[in-house]
Design a protein around this motif. Structure first.
Motif, mmCIF file in Angstrom:
data_model
loop_
_atom_site.group_PDB
_atom_site.id
_atom_site.type_symbol
_atom_site.label_atom_id
_atom_site.label_comp_id
_atom_site.label_asym_id
_atom_site.label_seq_id
_atom_site.Cartn_x
_atom_site.Cartn_y
_atom_site.Cartn_z
ATOM 1 N N ALA A 131 6.760 2.581 -22.546
ATOM 2 C CA ALA A 131 8.105 3.040 -22.196
ATOM 3 C C ALA A 131 8.051 4.342 -21.402
ATOM 4 N N ALA A 132 7.176 5.261 -21.803
ATOM 5 C CA ALA A 132 7.058 6.533 -21.083
ATOM 6 C C ALA A 132 6.556 6.324 -19.660
ATOM 7 N N ALA A 133 5.574 5.414 -19.499
ATOM 8 C CA ALA A 133 5.067 5.124 -18.160
ATOM 9 C C ALA A 133 6.134 4.449 -17.301
ATOM 10 N N LEU A 134 6.914 3.570 -17.914
ATOM 11 C CA LEU A 134 7.977 2.892 -17.170
ATOM 12 C C LEU A 134 9.048 3.873 -16.694
ATOM 13 N N LYS A 135 9.390 4.844 -17.516
ATOM 14 C CA LYS A 135 10.378 5.847 -17.101
ATOM 15 C C LYS A 135 9.876 6.615 -15.882
ATOM 16 N N ARG A 136 8.592 6.922 -15.854
ATOM 17 C CA ARG A 136 8.018 7.611 -14.692
ATOM 18 C C ARG A 136 7.992 6.694 -13.478
ATOM 19 N N LEU A 137 7.666 5.432 -13.691
ATOM 20 C CA LEU A 137 7.651 4.469 -12.588
ATOM 21 C C LEU A 137 9.051 4.339 -11.982
ATOM 22 N N HIS A 138 10.050 4.202 -12.839
ATOM 23 C CA HIS A 138 11.425 4.008 -12.370
ATOM 24 C C HIS A 138 12.012 5.261 -11.734
ATOM 25 N N ALA A 139 11.328 6.389 -11.865
ATOM 26 C CA ALA A 139 11.763 7.624 -11.218
ATOM 27 C C ALA A 139 11.123 7.820 -9.845
ATOM 28 N N LEU A 140 10.237 6.913 -9.422
ATOM 29 C CA LEU A 140 9.621 7.012 -8.102
ATOM 30 C C LEU A 140 10.674 6.794 -7.016
ATOM 31 N N PRO A 141 10.405 7.237 -5.790
ATOM 32 C CA PRO A 141 11.378 7.030 -4.707
ATOM 33 C C PRO A 141 11.650 5.545 -4.465
ATOM 34 N N LEU B 277 -7.452 2.380 -0.748
ATOM 35 C CA LEU B 277 -8.485 2.867 0.163
ATOM 36 C C LEU B 277 -8.354 2.289 1.563
ATOM 37 N N TYR B 278 -7.787 1.091 1.669
ATOM 38 C CA TYR B 278 -7.624 0.440 2.968
ATOM 39 C C TYR B 278 -6.624 -0.714 2.803
ATOM 40 N N ALA B 279 -5.798 -0.916 3.826
ATOM 41 C CA ALA B 279 -4.884 -2.062 3.810
ATOM 42 C C ALA B 279 -4.552 -2.476 5.230
ATOM 43 N N ASP B 280 -4.579 -3.788 5.476
ATOM 44 C CA ASP B 280 -3.989 -4.362 6.682
ATOM 45 C C ASP B 280 -3.227 -5.602 6.248
ATOM 46 N N ALA C 215 0.827 -1.209 0.000
ATOM 47 C CA ALA C 215 0.000 0.000 0.000
ATOM 48 C C ALA C 215 0.861 1.259 0.000
ATOM 49 N N GLU C 216 1.954 1.243 0.736
ATOM 50 C CA GLU C 216 2.833 2.413 0.782
ATOM 51 C C GLU C 216 3.393 2.721 -0.595
ATOM 52 N N ILE C 217 3.809 1.679 -1.310
ATOM 53 C CA ILE C 217 4.363 1.871 -2.650
ATOM 54 C C ILE C 217 3.277 2.308 -3.623
ATOM 55 N N GLN C 218 2.130 1.647 -3.568
ATOM 56 C CA GLN C 218 1.071 1.960 -4.527
ATOM 57 C C GLN C 218 0.505 3.352 -4.299
ATOM 58 N N ARG C 219 0.453 3.807 -3.061
ATOM 59 C CA ARG C 219 -0.049 5.169 -2.806
ATOM 60 C C ARG C 219 0.836 6.217 -3.472
ATOM 61 N N ILE C 220 2.151 6.003 -3.429
ATOM 62 C CA ILE C 220 3.067 6.933 -4.099
ATOM 63 C C ILE C 220 2.874 6.852 -5.608
ATOM 64 N N ALA C 221 2.717 5.628 -6.126
ATOM 65 C CA ALA C 221 2.473 5.467 -7.560
ATOM 66 C C ALA C 221 1.169 6.143 -7.966
ATOM 67 N N ALA C 222 0.138 6.024 -7.136
ATOM 68 C CA ALA C 222 -1.152 6.653 -7.441
ATOM 69 C C ALA C 222 -1.032 8.172 -7.475
ATOM 70 N N GLN C 223 -0.240 8.728 -6.564
ATOM 71 C CA GLN C 223 -0.025 10.171 -6.558
ATOM 72 C C GLN C 223 0.626 10.656 -7.849
ATOM 73 N N ASN C 224 1.332 9.731 -8.509
ATOM 74 C CA ASN C 224 1.997 10.052 -9.774
ATOM 75 C C ASN C 224 1.226 9.500 -10.979
ATOM 76 N N TYR D 6 -6.929 -5.854 1.369
ATOM 77 C CA TYR D 6 -6.417 -4.802 0.495
ATOM 78 C C TYR D 6 -7.552 -4.270 -0.359
ATOM 79 N N LEU D 7 -7.911 -3.018 -0.166
ATOM 80 C CA LEU D 7 -9.017 -2.391 -0.888
ATOM 81 C C LEU D 7 -8.482 -1.237 -1.715
ATOM 82 N N THR D 8 -8.726 -1.290 -3.025
ATOM 83 C CA THR D 8 -8.244 -0.243 -3.913
ATOM 84 C C THR D 8 -9.386 0.285 -4.776
ATOM 85 N N GLU D 9 -9.196 1.480 -5.266
ATOM 86 C CA GLU D 9 -10.164 2.111 -6.155
ATOM 87 C C GLU D 9 -10.360 1.262 -7.415
ATOM 88 N N PHE D 10 -11.611 1.114 -7.828
ATOM 89 C CA PHE D 10 -11.906 0.468 -9.106
ATOM 90 C C PHE D 10 -11.811 1.528 -10.192
#
Length: 269
Positions: free
Chosen positions: A111-121, A79-82, A63-72, A86-90
């Motif tokens: 390729a463009a999406a992958l470059k953005r993904l690989h630039a995440l923290p 929406l929720y994780a324990d 969830a921590e990783i996906q939240r950062i990806a979602a922000q980008n 695991y609950l995510t937006e449809f």
């Protein structure tokens, strides 16, 4: 907190979604998955039988990783994780299939999406192929022992580069959706890895033709892709070794499909 679905197909345990109607979906290999609807809101719920361990992320870490990806704008919102829920937006969009990679412009879009993904923290967790290898070898049963040993050796001899980045690590077409932006789902393997592993997954899992490989590399490296062909080839071999062991560990694997991956693995060694 216990998240559960009652006999009437209603969700309980997530306060904002209590009483939501649930429709079970097919396709989950390691969990059960539902489409969840409450009023005009829709989400996707995954429930695990027990907390996850490597090679998976824990659900909380995922969830921590996906939240950062979602922000980008690279993933649906979490929406929720324990540890077992695991609950995510449809998201409304077009799910990709293998044939989508043949459509004009889609390799460049990827390729463009992958470059953005690989630039995440960086995530702080490094991909360890030996953990997955040990697990799959232990479960491989009566599979070809020579290929088991060959695959395990490839994975054990792997050397991580200095330029680790955030990687998805499961970039099959079914995990890609155009919304119209290209986003990725199923971040359960995501962690720090060689960026060429993501590229190799796209190439080998979908058996791209060499002309497509060149287009993908050139799009990713701004026209200078073929300079990196050998680095990609090494990760293709690594991915095939991991794929073959995973398939060999599963009782529902088609023997002809396993043999075909074995031939590809041997030919690229």
């Amino acid at each position: 907190m216990t998240v559960e679905i009652d006999r009437e197909g209603r969700l309980h345990g997530i306060e904002e979604w209590d009483g939501a109607l649930c429709e079970e979906l097919a396709g989950g290999l390691t969990n059960r998955t539902w489409k969840v609807t409450l009023d005009d809101r829709t989400a996707v719920l995954k429930l695990d039988d027990s907390p996850r361990s490597e090679p998976f992320n824990s659900r909380v870490a995922e969830a921590e990783i996906q939240r950062i990806a979602a922000q980008n704008h690279l993933a649906p919102n979490v929406l929720y994780a324990d540890e077992a829920s695991y609950l995510t937006e449809f998201v409304d969009g077009s799910s990709w299939q293998r044939s989508c990679l043949d459509k004009p412009g889609n390799l460049e879009l990827l390729a463009a999406a992958l470059k953005r993904l690989h630039a995440l923290p960086l995530t702080g967790r490094t991909f360890d192929s030996t953990v997955a290898a040990r697990r799959y070898v232990a479960e491989s049963g009566s599979a070809d022992r020579a290929l088991v040993d060959r695959s395990a050796k490839i994975l054990q001899n792997r050397r991580l580069p200095q330029n680790l980045c955030c990687c998805h690590n499961d970039l099959v077409a079914e995990n890609m959706i155009t919304t119209p932006d290209l986003i990725f789902i199923d971040w359960e393997y995501a962690c720090d890895n060689d960026p060429f592993f993501d590229l190799a997954t796209v190439v080998e899992h979908h058996q791209l033709a060499e002309e497509q490989v060149e287009r993908l590399l050139n799009a990713y490296f701004n026209g200078d892709g073929m300079r990196w062909r050998e680095q990609l080839r090494a990760q293709q071999q690594l991915y095939l070794a991991l794929l073959w062991l995973w398939m060999a560990s599963r009782p529902d694997t088609n023997s002809d499909e396993l043999a075909a991956v074995g031939v590809r693995l041997t030919s690229c060694s």
